[in-house]
Enzyme design. Structure first.
Site, PDB file in Angstrom:
ATOM      1  N   GLU A  68      17.776 -18.348  20.762  1.00 59.01           N
ATOM      2  CA  GLU A  68      16.308 -18.397  20.732  1.00 59.01           C
ATOM      3  C   GLU A  68      15.765 -17.997  19.363  1.00 59.01           C
ATOM      4  O   GLU A  68      14.770 -17.289  19.251  1.00 59.01           O
ATOM      5  CB  GLU A  68      15.701 -17.529  21.842  1.00 59.01           C
ATOM      6  CG  GLU A  68      15.902 -18.109  23.226  1.00 59.01           C
ATOM      7  CD  GLU A  68      14.964 -17.536  24.281  1.00 59.01           C
ATOM      8  OE1 GLU A  68      14.021 -16.804  23.911  1.00 59.01           O
ATOM      9  OE2 GLU A  68      15.171 -17.824  25.465  1.00 59.01           O
TER      10      GLU A  68
ATOM     11  N   HIS B 155      15.869  -9.246  25.588  1.00 51.34           N
ATOM     12  CA  HIS B 155      17.268  -9.010  25.942  1.00 51.34           C
ATOM     13  C   HIS B 155      17.801  -7.894  25.057  1.00 51.34           C
ATOM     14  O   HIS B 155      17.283  -7.648  23.963  1.00 51.34           O
ATOM     15  CB  HIS B 155      18.129 -10.259  25.699  1.00 51.34           C
ATOM     16  CG  HIS B 155      17.938 -11.344  26.706  1.00 51.34           C
ATOM     17  ND1 HIS B 155      18.982 -11.915  27.403  1.00 51.34           N
ATOM     18  CD2 HIS B 155      16.829 -11.992  27.135  1.00 51.34           C
ATOM     19  CE1 HIS B 155      18.523 -12.856  28.204  1.00 51.34           C
ATOM     20  NE2 HIS B 155      17.212 -12.924  28.056  1.00 51.34           N
TER      21      HIS B 155
END
Length: 535
Positions: A61, A339
């Site tokens: 990402e 995350h």
């Protein structure tokens, strides 16, 4: 006469005896991810100051080259080599950083990767796949690690109506083929990334069964959680809700953590904006924390590779694994990403003489009660392992048997190369259900195209008889919009769904063929491809 035993080859002085791997989903969606620029900048700073410094980093990402360059500038002293991978319409967001030169790289797209009709989800448009890099870390012919970085399709749905589970399963299958091919070339293999799957799920078992790799976390923590506390597999274990600290230390939870500020409610985030750091008690229950970020490696070597009369060669073993980059931004007090990172250290280990015999390396003795197949799959549960606790001060469970470096080094997959046969039937049933769904979608979208053309012609004819100009305008507008929508659906039916159905046929054939090989059914191997209804 005693057979002459050759000395085990020693690594060159310039060959490292330790490899540090790290993976992180950076949450760097352009115009969507909050505080993206300062977070990415501090991610780069953290990577450059981590001790021990990582040798290979896989990022997901990271959707803009501006963010990639920011991290490259911050890490150029410790990770001088890197590759940003291009794919899809908007880019897959994958990047690999390395301490050593990248000799070769490629971007392998997944044949099944979402649907363009779900444009708000974006998986199809970013072109998800596997970023591959061949990194040479020493002068030897096999001083090569093949790195695979991936971010699989997100699980937007759940339960029996999950229409994306077929995509995630197919992606795990494609990845396992790449890993197996790399291992067969005699190289060390490392697969890192956000896999969007839970431990011991079907996709997880596909990877560890059809490729000679192991989940580093389950090597060291075989009793770790199988999902968040509310997940059926975890509830069946009868464990209490884990604490924040226990989830990080023992369960390897990297997503939906109670300590991650991007999972907090609006009131908690408002406190952060006011300057209150809102420290989280390590004993706070963590109901939703789960492990979906993984590092898979091909540890050890096959006993069959050691000839009679030769000492066992050194091989790579998992020395440690941890959840890292849990720190926050020093000024904004927010987590660096939604995350946490996973870091693993591999160590080059030579087996002790007590485990090496004349016929090659011998697997160290195991307790009679231990299941050999469970040990191979990393699912062995130590009998003295404590249940999950909400207290962060609990003593960690005793070291699992497979954490012994000799046991890892002599690990053999010679009898564990396939799934149980009923699971192949489960995958085939999943493919058939999804194929039927896509065939219906293709048919109805094709019908919509022809209906829109008919309506367009009817509206044009009606314009001739329109008594007023505004009526003619409305008819023309309706005809144009209807035809546009119909043409889009027609193109989807002709191009996307046809392509997807062919990819499903390939996936089905490969699963059928693998099942036939596993069962020894030579008749099934010789049969023609099964005809899918609708061909």
């Amino acid at each position: 006469m005693t057979d002459h035993v050759q000395q085990a080859p020693r690594p060159s002085s310039s060959t490292p005896t330790q490899l540090n791997l790290l993976t992180l989903n950076c949450w760097g969606l352009l115009h969507i991810s909050a505080l993206r620029t300062p977070r990415i900048a501090h991610i780069g700073h953290t990577l450059s100051t981590t001790s021990p410094p990582p040798d290979i980093v896989c990022l997901q990402e990271l959707f803009t080259q501006q963010d990639y360059r920011a991290i490259r500038r911050a890490t150029r002293q410790v990770l001088p080599y890197g590759k940003y991978y291009h794919s899809g319409a908007f880019g897959g967001g994958l990047a690999i950083l390395s301490r050593w030169p990248i000799e070769e790289s490629s971007m392998v797209p997944y044949p099944l990767n979402g649907r363009p009709t779900a444009f708000w989800r974006g998986d199809w448009y970013v072109g998800k796949g596997v970023a591959c890099a061949r990194v040479r870390f020493g002068p030897g012919a096999r001083d090569v690690v093949e790195v695979f970085n991936t971010h699989t399709h997100a699980p937007y749905e759940s339960g029996p109506k999950d229409s994306y589970i077929c995509h995630r399963t197919a992606q795990a299958w494609e990845l396992s083929k790449l890993l197996r091919a790399a291992a067969e070339r005699g190289h060390l293999v490392a697969a890192l990334g956000d896999f969007n799957m839970l431990p011991l799920s079907l996709a997880h078992r596909l990877i560890t069964s059809h490729a000679p790799v192991r989940d580093v976390w389950r090597i060291l923590h075989p009793d770790s959680a199988l999902g968040p506390s509310h997940h059926p597999a975890e509830r069946a274990r009868g464990r209490r809700v884990p604490s924040v600290a226990f989830n990080l230390r023992e369960n390897g939870a990297t997503s939906n953590n109670a300590s991650n500020t991007w999972r907090w409610n609006k009131n908690q985030r408002n406190k952060l904006r006011s300057g209150d750091p809102c420290a989280v008690d390590p004993d706070t229950p963590d109901h939703r924390g789960q492990r979906i970020d993984y590092i898979f490696v091909s540890t050890g070597h096959f006993p069959s590779r050691t000839r009679v009369g030769e000492a066992a060669a050194p091989g790579w073993v998992v020395d440690s694994a941890s959840v890292t980059m849990t720190n926050r931004h020093p000024d904004l007090h927010v987590s660096l990403s939604d995350h946490y990172a996973v870091q693993a250290t591999l160590r080059l280990h030579t087996p002790s003489p007590s485990t090496t015999g004349q016929d090659g390396p011998q697997t160290p003795s195991r307790p009679a009660s231990a299941s050999t197949s469970a040990l191979r799959s990393g699912a062995y549960l130590a009998p003295d392992s404590p249940t999950t606790s909400t207290s962060s001060s609990d003593n960690p469970p005793p070291a699992p048997l497979d954490s012994d470096p000799d046991a890892q080094l002599h690990y053999s997959r010679s009898q564990d190369t396939s799934l149980p046969l009923p699971l192949y039937d489960e995958i085939l049933s999943m493919i058939h259900r999804y194929t039927a769904r896509e065939q219906r979608q293709q048919r109805w979208r094709g019908i919509h195209f022809y209906v829109s053309v008919a309506v367009w012609i009817a509206c044009l004819v009606a314009v001739w008889f329109s008594p007023r100009n505004f009526v003619a305008f409305i008819l023309t507008l309706v005809a144009s919009l209807g035809l546009t929508a119909g043409v889009v659906d027609g193109l989807l039916a002709l191009l996307f769904f046809s392509s997807e159905l062919r990819a499903l046929k390939e996936f089905e054939w490969e699963i059928r063929n693998t099942k036939a090989v596993a069962s020894g059914d030579l008749v099934a191997l010789a049969e023609e491809d099964p005809v899918i209804k609708g061909d």
